[in-house]
Write an enzyme that holds these catalytic residues in place. Sequence first.
Site, mmCIF file in Angstrom:
data_model
loop_
_atom_site.group_PDB
_atom_site.id
_atom_site.type_symbol
_atom_site.label_atom_id
_atom_site.label_comp_id
_atom_site.label_asym_id
_atom_site.label_seq_id
_atom_site.Cartn_x
_atom_site.Cartn_y
_atom_site.Cartn_z
ATOM 1 N N HIS A 1 0.830 -1.212 0.000
ATOM 2 C CA HIS A 1 0.000 0.000 0.000
ATOM 3 C C HIS A 1 0.870 1.269 0.000
ATOM 4 O O HIS A 1 0.735 2.128 -0.873
ATOM 5 C CB HIS A 1 -0.898 -0.035 1.239
ATOM 6 C CG HIS A 1 -1.844 1.126 1.352
ATOM 7 N ND1 HIS A 1 -3.172 1.044 1.042
ATOM 8 C CD2 HIS A 1 -1.633 2.413 1.738
ATOM 9 C CE1 HIS A 1 -3.744 2.217 1.225
ATOM 10 N NE2 HIS A 1 -2.824 3.078 1.660
ATOM 11 N N GLU A 2 1.753 1.365 0.978
ATOM 12 C CA GLU A 2 2.552 2.593 1.110
ATOM 13 C C GLU A 2 3.539 2.756 -0.049
ATOM 14 O O GLU A 2 3.804 3.857 -0.496
ATOM 15 C CB GLU A 2 3.288 2.630 2.454
ATOM 16 C CG GLU A 2 2.373 2.614 3.682
ATOM 17 C CD GLU A 2 1.337 3.739 3.703
ATOM 18 O OE1 GLU A 2 1.537 4.770 3.035
ATOM 19 O OE2 GLU A 2 0.309 3.568 4.380
ATOM 20 N N HIS B 1 1.764 4.379 -2.873
ATOM 21 C CA HIS B 1 1.807 5.845 -2.758
ATOM 22 C C HIS B 1 3.183 6.364 -3.192
ATOM 23 O O HIS B 1 3.303 7.369 -3.870
ATOM 24 C CB HIS B 1 1.589 6.274 -1.305
ATOM 25 C CG HIS B 1 0.169 6.179 -0.844
ATOM 26 N ND1 HIS B 1 -0.869 6.740 -1.539
ATOM 27 C CD2 HIS B 1 -0.389 5.623 0.271
ATOM 28 C CE1 HIS B 1 -2.002 6.509 -0.875
ATOM 29 N NE2 HIS B 1 -1.738 5.838 0.213
HETATM 30 ZN ZN LIG Z 1 -3.075 5.233 1.714
#
Ligand SMILES: [Zn+2]
Length: 630
Positions: free
Chosen positions: A419-420, A423
């Site tokens: 997830h990170e 980003h």
């Molecule tokens: Zn997020």
Amino acid sequence: MKKSSFCKPRLMLLVVMFWLLACPLILAAGTDGIPQREDIEDKYKWQVEDMYEDISVWEADFKLLESGLVGYEKYEGHLGDSPEMLLNCLKLSDSLGVIDGNLYVYAYLKLDEDNRRSEYQELGGRISALDARFEEAGAFIEPELLTLDLGKIESFMKEKPELEVYRFYFENMMRQKEHILSSEEEGIIAQAAPLIQTPLKVFNMIDNADHKLGTVVDSSGKKIELTYGRYLRILKGTDREMRRIANDTVQQSWLRYINTLAATFGSSLEKDLFLTKVREYNSTLERTLDDDNIPQEVYNNLIETVNANLAPLHKWISLRKKVLGYDTLFTYDLSVSLVPEFEKKYSYQETKKMVLKGLKPLGKQYLKDFEMGLNSGWVDVFENEGKGSGAYQWGTYTSHPYVLMNFDSTLSSLFTLAHEMGHALNSYYSNQKEPYLYHNHSTFTAEVASTCNEAILMKYLLTNAESKEEKLVLLEHYIRQIDGTFFTQVMFSEFEQAVHEHLQNGGATSVDYFRKTYRDIFQKYHGPDLTVGINNDMSGMKIYHFYRTFYVYQYATSYAAAQMLSQKILEGDKKALEAYMTFLATGSSKYPVDILKDAGVDVTGPEPVERTIRLFGELVDEMERFLEAK
Ligand SMILES: [Zn+2]
């Protein structure tokens, strides 16, 4: 110019019923066994020194920013004088913004390595103060630009082609011009700013200072003071009586504040209606969505499509009731796992390998950059004494991305890394392609890159699960994620819309009104197999995000968009992958809905929402089959 020159740490996925991640997670009972930072090998730490070699370089930039601020003086009141004046002022703002971002992010990343270190507390304090001065010094730019007409700006752009890059910025600003009032009226609204903040301030005081969740006694007779973290652990636990008692205790604790909560939330709605009326919008929803130029049909379509397709969510609730074997399923039974204790641990090394394997469908370039990031000081992996909690991605226009983790070898950590890093790569690519003023992402699009990674990784893990138990754990994780990030947020959005409209139409708000409205919508979403406890209907008044007005729907729309993109990529659609890579390299140089449209997702139509619900239904069916086959 843009408000800030860097993105703030993002909360991980918002988890939902108890808005827990918005609150400090107080899960660790003690700090035993947590290493000191110096005991952790450097290869597991991020390299903030890539931004500034040492403090002396930071100090030099600090001086540069401080002295640069006086540069604004010659432009104030003269932006319309000539194209050169306008261009030079905007360029100054951009270049100071870059420095401000670096100073700020460096100080707070260093502080988050160990929040006890006073030298970084001091750096943080200093740059926060200078950042405020920077904002203030440039605060004249937008109001002054708004006094110019677009025709004049247009002719400036013709005369000075370097201004062309600001076209979208100008147009976006001018778009809302009809809702900007005279300077005297704007002055009055500006003076009311502290009053406008009051409902949120009062709510925060209740929520974080005065309100206590209460105490419970555990099975061994030990008294436990409830925190949000402990409450969540009890709700996830298998001791049903304990869940019931904890739920009663917490709801009782809120009842003591119920009239204050209703008045506070009601005032927040009134504040919004006031702003809507003075800015001459037809509704608070219209005003809020206008900030990002989101058409109202996006919102309406989301709620209508979900309402027409609630059956899979009802089925999930029924399945829970059946598997748990209860005659009555209560609200406090919603968090306990259906899967017997199954815990697989993943080392960081294994986690990296699995994530890289799982994300293969994203193509060679993406994987190469992902791996490079993992090996180039982007990620701060392990917990240490004093380190910031949770997980986030942060960085500046000129730095590489930084990812903070508190890796704990669980499945959850595996997804957090994907997830990170999603980003991180989104920032990495858009920083390369976009000019400074468009390098950030709007909230509406920001969660797509991260959630898409999770969906692609999940597909890989489900396909490669080694046992029935592992598969069940994954299925439940996925179902809960869609429930929490999608359905619950749509339910919240429907509640928000209902209460704002009620007030707009002349309705009065009260404790009973808020409770009944929330109860009805909650019951509608969860279906007849859930019994909503007598006091489990107060959430509408105590969710922090409702004070941010029509914010949470974006969790649902971006989740649905990410699902649809991941499905297309997983189907091997080459064009879809190409469009997705372009999406990753786009910041905010277009309106969010257009950015997603270019990526292949039309969020104004029902398809992304329908696909997400269909997936949810399939997962619930699969879970049912697996449970029966056990
Ligand atoms: Zn997020």
